[in-house]
Design a protein around this motif. Structure first.
Motif, PDB file in Angstrom:
ATOM      1  N   PRO A  59      32.068  37.019  43.964  1.00  0.00           N
ATOM      2  CA  PRO A  59      32.572  37.909  42.911  1.00  0.00           C
ATOM      3  C   PRO A  59      33.211  39.179  43.466  1.00  0.00           C
ATOM      4  CG  PRO A  59      30.448  37.014  42.276  1.00  0.00           C
ATOM      5  CD  PRO A  59      30.655  36.626  43.705  1.00  0.00           C
ATOM      6  N   SER A  60      32.567  39.815  44.447  1.00  0.00           N
ATOM      7  CA  SER A  60      33.141  41.035  45.018  1.00  0.00           C
ATOM      8  C   SER A  60      34.384  40.712  45.840  1.00  0.00           C
ATOM      9  CB  SER A  60      32.105  41.766  45.876  1.00  0.00           C
ATOM     10  OG  SER A  60      31.727  41.001  46.998  1.00  0.00           O
ATOM     11  N   LEU A  61      34.401  39.556  46.482  1.00  0.00           N
ATOM     12  CA  LEU A  61      35.564  39.168  47.274  1.00  0.00           C
ATOM     13  C   LEU A  61      36.765  38.877  46.379  1.00  0.00           C
ATOM     14  CD1 LEU A  61      36.461  38.675  50.169  1.00  0.00           C
ATOM     15  CD2 LEU A  61      35.756  36.294  49.927  1.00  0.00           C
ATOM     16  N   ASN A  62      36.550  38.178  45.282  1.00  0.00           N
ATOM     17  CA  ASN A  62      37.642  37.918  44.340  1.00  0.00           C
ATOM     18  C   ASN A  62      38.144  39.207  43.704  1.00  0.00           C
ATOM     19  OD1 ASN A  62      38.122  35.025  44.318  1.00  0.00           O
ATOM     20  ND2 ASN A  62      36.075  34.784  43.483  1.00  0.00           N
ATOM     21  N   ARG A  63      37.230  40.129  43.437  1.00  0.00           N
ATOM     22  CA  ARG A  63      37.636  41.424  42.873  1.00  0.00           C
ATOM     23  C   ARG A  63      38.457  42.214  43.882  1.00  0.00           C
ATOM     24  NH1 ARG A  63      33.160  42.295  40.910  1.00  0.00           N
ATOM     25  NH2 ARG A  63      32.182  43.507  42.567  1.00  0.00           N
ATOM     26  N   ALA A  64      38.077  42.142  45.159  1.00  0.00           N
ATOM     27  CA  ALA A  64      38.826  42.843  46.201  1.00  0.00           C
ATOM     28  C   ALA A  64      40.241  42.285  46.324  1.00  0.00           C
ATOM     29  CB  ALA A  64      38.093  42.731  47.539  1.00  0.00           C
ATOM     30  N   MET A  65      40.383  40.968  46.215  1.00  0.00           N
ATOM     31  CA  MET A  65      41.716  40.375  46.283  1.00  0.00           C
ATOM     32  C   MET A  65      42.592  40.868  45.134  1.00  0.00           C
ATOM     33  SD  MET A  65      41.581  36.471  47.751  1.00  0.00           S
ATOM     34  CE  MET A  65      40.574  35.767  46.444  1.00  0.00           C
ATOM     35  N   ALA A  66      42.024  40.907  43.939  1.00  0.00           N
ATOM     36  CA  ALA A  66      42.793  41.391  42.789  1.00  0.00           C
ATOM     37  C   ALA A  66      43.198  42.845  42.985  1.00  0.00           C
ATOM     38  CB  ALA A  66      41.973  41.219  41.517  1.00  0.00           C
ATOM     39  N   ASP A  67      42.260  43.669  43.457  1.00  0.00           N
ATOM     40  CA  ASP A  67      42.535  45.094  43.656  1.00  0.00           C
ATOM     41  C   ASP A  67      43.581  45.331  44.741  1.00  0.00           C
ATOM     42  OD1 ASP A  67      40.653  45.657  41.724  1.00  0.00           O
ATOM     43  OD2 ASP A  67      39.075  46.210  43.137  1.00  0.00           O
ATOM     44  N   ALA A  68      43.650  44.421  45.706  1.00  0.00           N
ATOM     45  CA  ALA A  68      44.575  44.578  46.826  1.00  0.00           C
ATOM     46  C   ALA A  68      45.936  43.929  46.565  1.00  0.00           C
ATOM     47  CB  ALA A  68      43.974  43.980  48.095  1.00  0.00           C
ATOM     48  N   GLY A  69      46.117  43.362  45.379  1.00  0.00           N
ATOM     49  CA  GLY A  69      47.374  42.677  45.091  1.00  0.00           C
ATOM     50  C   GLY A  69      47.501  41.358  45.840  1.00  0.00           C
ATOM     51  N   ILE A  70      46.369  40.806  46.267  1.00  0.00           N
ATOM     52  CA  ILE A  70      46.388  39.510  46.964  1.00  0.00           C
ATOM     53  C   ILE A  70      46.291  38.452  45.875  1.00  0.00           C
ATOM     54  CG2 ILE A  70      45.269  38.105  48.745  1.00  0.00           C
ATOM     55  CD1 ILE A  70      44.102  40.685  49.893  1.00  0.00           C
TER      56      ILE A  70
END
Length: 215
Positions: A59-70
């Motif tokens: 969950p935190s990894l998917n959120r980080a991707m969204a936040d980073a524009g990945i």
């Protein structure tokens, strides 16, 4: 006349939809909004670590991707390939050496300068508490910071320049590891993009300066 008007309306609607649709060039099409453990195994096989630990962090990894524009297939493939090889998707991964600022977390944050800069960005004292870099609270956000703030890696992924991504990540030059990561990048693209596009660059830029590396 009626048929001509209907034809013009249809053409206008078609043009509008085309303008609103994400382009398929340069991997800019929107990819899946999140990845699962099954996705990771399909891409990277045995490189993916213990299922319980990986799924706890997703969950935190998917959120980080969204936040980073990945959020495109190309960017996700490059980012996930990097994490597969850096930490096997274990947020709590720690490097083997005993140095205080050894590699930790999803992206194996390494070196006092990087701990200092990441700590300042997140307003935490990573120099005094380096273990926080491998905590569930900070491991994914730090990987996002490194990918977008410490380095600007998304454009390299857009260009299918995995050699450039590897140079930006900063592990020491290693032709065998570079080749392996590029192979993983292609496997990830096939899973996320549906095919392996042409134009992938595996070699590091000749001018890449490893003195800015994180290790």
């Amino acid at each position: 006349m009626r048929h001509r008007i209907l034809g013009l309306v249809a053409a206008s609607i078609s043009a509008t939809l085309l303008a609103l649709s994400p382009t398929t060039t340069a991997g800019a099409q929107e990819a899946r909004t999140s990845v699962t453990y099954a996705d990771l195994v399909a891409m990277f096989g045995e490189k993916v670590g213990d299922r319980s630990t990986v799924e706890t962090g997703l969950p935190s990894l998917n959120r980080a991707m969204a936040d980073a524009g990945i959020t495109t297939a190309y960017r996700q493939a490059a980012y996930l390939t990097t994490l597969a090889n850096e930490s096997s998707f274990h947020h709590d991964a720690k490097g083997r050496d005993k140095r205080k600022f050894t590699g930790r977390g999803y992206i194996q944050l390494t070196g006092e300068a990087n701990y200092t800069d990441a700590g300042a960005y997140f307003d935490i004292d990573l120099r005094r508490r380096p273990e926080l870099a491998r905590s569930l609270d900070y491991s994914a956000p730090i990987s996002r910071w490194y990918w977008t703030v410490a380095r600007d890696i998304n454009p390299l992924a857009d260009a299918l320049d995995m050699g450039g991504v590897n140079a930006a990540i900063g592990y020491p030059r290693n032709k065998e590891e570079d080749t392996e990561r590029c192979r993983d990048f292609k496997a990830a693209l096939k899973h996320l993009h549906g095919s392996v596009p042409k134009g992938i660059k595996c070699a590091r830029p000749k001018a890449a300066d490893d003195s800015v590396a994180k290790r």
